[in-house]
Motif scaffolding. Structure first.
Motif, short mmCIF file in Angstrom:
data_model
loop_
_atom_site.label_atom_id
_atom_site.label_comp_id
_atom_site.label_asym_id
_atom_site.label_seq_id
_atom_site.Cartn_x
_atom_site.Cartn_y
_atom_site.Cartn_z
N THR A 19 0.81 -1.22 0.00
CA THR A 19 0.00 0.00 0.00
C THR A 19 0.84 1.27 0.00
N VAL A 20 2.06 1.22 0.56
CA VAL A 20 2.91 2.42 0.63
C VAL A 20 4.33 2.05 0.20
N LEU A 21 4.90 2.88 -0.68
CA LEU A 21 6.28 2.72 -1.16
C LEU A 21 7.02 4.02 -0.90
N LYS A 22 8.02 3.98 0.00
CA LYS A 22 8.76 5.20 0.36
C LYS A 22 10.21 4.85 0.58
N THR A 23 11.09 5.84 0.51
CA THR A 23 12.48 5.60 0.86
C THR A 23 12.86 6.43 2.08
N ALA A 24 13.87 5.95 2.79
CA ALA A 24 14.41 6.67 3.96
C ALA A 24 15.82 6.16 4.20
N ILE A 25 16.59 6.95 4.95
CA ILE A 25 17.94 6.54 5.36
C ILE A 25 17.86 6.17 6.84
N LEU A 26 18.14 4.91 7.15
CA LEU A 26 18.09 4.44 8.52
C LEU A 26 19.18 5.10 9.36
N PRO A 27 18.90 5.38 10.64
CA PRO A 27 19.94 5.93 11.51
C PRO A 27 21.21 5.08 11.46
N GLY A 28 22.35 5.73 11.25
CA GLY A 28 23.62 5.03 11.17
C GLY A 28 23.93 4.42 9.82
N ASP A 29 22.99 4.49 8.90
CA ASP A 29 23.17 3.93 7.55
C ASP A 29 23.67 5.04 6.62
N SER A 30 24.18 4.66 5.47
CA SER A 30 24.66 5.66 4.52
C SER A 30 23.86 5.63 3.23
N MET A 31 22.89 4.72 3.13
CA MET A 31 22.21 4.47 1.87
C MET A 31 20.70 4.64 2.01
N GLU A 32 20.08 5.22 1.00
CA GLU A 32 18.63 5.35 0.96
C GLU A 32 18.02 3.99 0.68
N ARG A 33 17.10 3.56 1.52
CA ARG A 33 16.47 2.24 1.37
C ARG A 33 15.01 2.40 0.95
N LEU A 34 14.53 1.47 0.14
CA LEU A 34 13.11 1.43 -0.22
C LEU A 34 12.35 0.67 0.86
N PHE A 35 11.33 1.33 1.44
CA PHE A 35 10.45 0.71 2.42
C PHE A 35 9.11 0.38 1.76
N ILE A 36 8.58 -0.79 2.09
CA ILE A 36 7.33 -1.28 1.52
C ILE A 36 6.39 -1.64 2.67
N THR A 38 2.70 -3.16 3.69
CA THR A 38 1.61 -3.96 3.12
C THR A 38 0.32 -3.72 3.89
N GLN A 39 -0.80 -3.94 3.21
CA GLN A 39 -2.11 -3.67 3.81
C GLN A 39 -2.36 -4.51 5.06
N VAL A 40 -1.76 -5.70 5.11
CA VAL A 40 -2.02 -6.59 6.26
C VAL A 40 -1.20 -6.20 7.49
N GLY A 41 -0.19 -5.29 7.32
CA GLY A 41 0.51 -4.78 8.50
C GLY A 41 2.00 -5.05 8.57
N GLU A 42 2.62 -5.45 7.47
CA GLU A 42 4.07 -5.65 7.47
C GLU A 42 4.76 -4.43 6.86
N ILE A 43 5.97 -4.11 7.35
CA ILE A 43 6.80 -3.09 6.72
C ILE A 43 8.18 -3.71 6.49
N PHE A 44 8.59 -3.73 5.23
CA PHE A 44 9.88 -4.28 4.83
C PHE A 44 10.77 -3.16 4.29
N TYR A 45 12.07 -3.45 4.21
CA TYR A 45 12.94 -2.56 3.46
C TYR A 45 13.95 -3.39 2.68
N ILE A 46 14.40 -2.81 1.58
CA ILE A 46 15.37 -3.48 0.72
C ILE A 46 16.76 -3.08 1.19
N GLY A 47 17.56 -4.05 1.58
CA GLY A 47 18.90 -3.73 2.06
C GLY A 47 19.90 -4.80 1.68
N ASN A 48 21.03 -4.39 1.15
CA ASN A 48 22.14 -5.30 0.83
C ASN A 48 21.69 -6.52 0.02
N GLY A 49 20.88 -6.22 -1.00
CA GLY A 49 20.50 -7.27 -1.93
C GLY A 49 19.35 -8.15 -1.48
#
Length: 481
Positions: A19-36, A38-49
């Motif tokens: 339902t939501v696609l956004k990017t952010a830089i995690l505290p202490g990280d150096s790279m912008e990550r894609l956060f996903i 889902t409608q059922v209540g999960e939040i994932f991010y794409i990191g290191n492959g």
């Protein structure tokens, strides 16, 4: 408008409905990550492959799907990262709360059942249907939505800090989607909520200044109200005074909104908002100047039976207007099946809001015979694009529709298109964006659209089913040249 062709590059598949696609830089990280989210209540991010779980609140989410499975507009609907997220770890969620299922706001005798529960349609010949009241709100509601502040702790675990709002919703639908975004102009959290649902906004909540439904609301999260568990409300004047002080209203006349997108233009921002249509048309609005009204001023005006100064206040016109058109009811003609009878639903309201409402930037139709267009069903995403990777889209606003409605046989396909702001500010045309991806025999509902922080990349969420209880049929793509 140029014909634009793009590729869809799969990033991750076998997700629940994204339902939501956004990017952010995690505290202490150096790279912008894609956060996903889902409608059922999960939040994932794409990191290191790979894909990693950021937060899983499925036990907090209302049970989705009705007795026959099917479509649902509740669930995890909003995710926004504080502008200082890298330093303070704050982020915000909007979701429908587990265990809050109610009977709904209208008795079944006043509801026409059309496959979805509680879908109301007014009858212009019966005045009783035109101005319904939502009574017994404490018991006659569908569910409760909440807006919460969370923090990513130093140990990497997210934890809830406080609840900002608890909203009682009359129906299952029109709760907003991608409903939380931060304004780069004011630094405030922007909540885009729908009119409460059913069809045709039966209680005219979108134009009622006291109703929280049908508005775009700015929340000053820097102010601490010291109220960690606010009461469940539907109207601004039911909120405790410290919470009222944190809220301003940007706009009203909203039916259902797919978030708000800000595009930098010199030293200002163009705001883009997509308003989902009823039976006729989907509309995208743009505005630059606006004058929000503090909630306390709206309440003062209501107490004095006066109207606050609405000069510069944004009104999208619903329910009197559906985009650029007076709201109408479309029926098949009994004497000529090839024609439609179109009846104005709310003439008086169309007249009342005709001058004050904002004209759309562009609209597209549920039925469009032109060969280079498409018939749509529901707007699902609007995003400004400022990148030069796809040169023909640079400076444009891109949008998605849930499913093309072209009378074709399955499998279903969503639609991707774009438009631009005209220098004379008049209604503009739009153009379809062609994609190369072969979905085969699988349906492809376009359910969400997102960008990275500087709007140089576009992400598309696709689902293989309308049924939210058909799991793991989601794919997120990057839209590339």
């Amino acid at each position: 408008m140029r014909n634009v062709k793009v590729r869809l590059r799969p990033i991750v598949s076998k997700l629940n409905l994204p339902t939501v696609l956004k990017t952010a830089i995690l505290p202490g990280d150096s790279m912008e990550r894609l956060f996903i989210a889902t409608q059922v209540g999960e939040i994932f991010y794409i990191g290191n492959g790979g894909i990693k779980t950021f937060l899983d609140i499925r036990p907090r989410i209302i049970k989705l799907g009705f007795s026959n499975g099917a479509y649902d507009e509740r669930g995890l609907l909003g995710l926004a990262f504080h502008p200082e997220f890298y330093y303070n770890g704050l982020f915000y969620l909007h979701y429908s709360v587990a265990g809050t299922q109610g009977p709904g706001a209208l008795p079944s005798s006043e509801v026409s059942r059309q496959g979805l529960p509680e879908f109301f349609k007014p009858n212009p010949c019966d005045p009783r249907t035109l101005n319904l009241k939502w009574i017994n709100r404490e018991t006659q509601y569908d569910h409760i939505d909440t807006v919460e502040e969370w923090i990513l702790q130093s140990n990497g675990q997210p934890q809830k800090r406080r609840t900002l709002l608890n909203l009682r919703r009359p129906f299952f639908n029109h709760n907003g989607v991608n409903s939380l975004n931060f304004s780069p102009e004011t630094g405030k959290l922007v909540l885009t909520t729908g009119d409460g649902g059913s069809g045709y906004d039966p209680f005219n909540s979108s134009q009622d200044d006291m109703e929280i439904a049908g508005k775009i609301i700015e929340i000053d999260v820097a102010k601490n109200t010291f109220i960690n568990n606010p009461p469940v409300v539907t109207r601004f004047n039911e909120l405790p005074a410290p919470i009222q002080e944190t809220l301003t209203v940007m706009a009203k006349g909203v039916r259902n909104i797919t978030g708000i997108s800000f595009q930098r233009f010199q030293n200002q921002y163009i705001k883009y908002v997509g308003n989902v249509g009823q039976d006729l048309v989907e509309s995208i609005f743009s505005f630059m100047q606006y004058k929000p009204i503090p909630v306390r001023k709206l309440i003062q005006a209501s107490l004095m039976n006066s109207e606050p100064d609405q000069e510069g206040f944004i009104n999208f016109g619903w329910r009197g207007w559906e985009g650029a058109f007076p709201t109408s009811i479309i029926r098949g003609c009994t004497e000529n099946p090839n024609l439609d009878e179109i009846t104005m639903a709310y003439y008086n309201e169309a007249v009342k809001t005709s001058v004050r409402r904002l004209q759309p930037l562009t609209s597209y139709y549920h039925s469009d015979p032109r060969p280079d267009k498409f018939g749509g069903t529901a707007l699902t995403g609007v995003q400004a694009y400022s990148g030069n990777g796809i040169p023909d889209l640079m400076g444009s606003v891109v949008f998605t529709d849930f499913a093309r409605d072209e009378g074709s046989q399955p499998p279903v396909r969503g639609a991707l298109a774009y438009t631009r702001v005209r220098t004379d500010c008049k209604l503009n045309d739009f153009s379809v964006i062609e994609t190369d991806y072969n979905f085969g025999s699988q349906s492809a509902f376009y359910v969400s659209l997102g960008t990275n922080l500087n709007q140089t990349r576009l992400y598309l969420g696709v689902y293989g089913s309308m049924n939210v209880t058909n799991y793991n049929q989601g794919t997120v793509f990057e839209i590339v040249p």
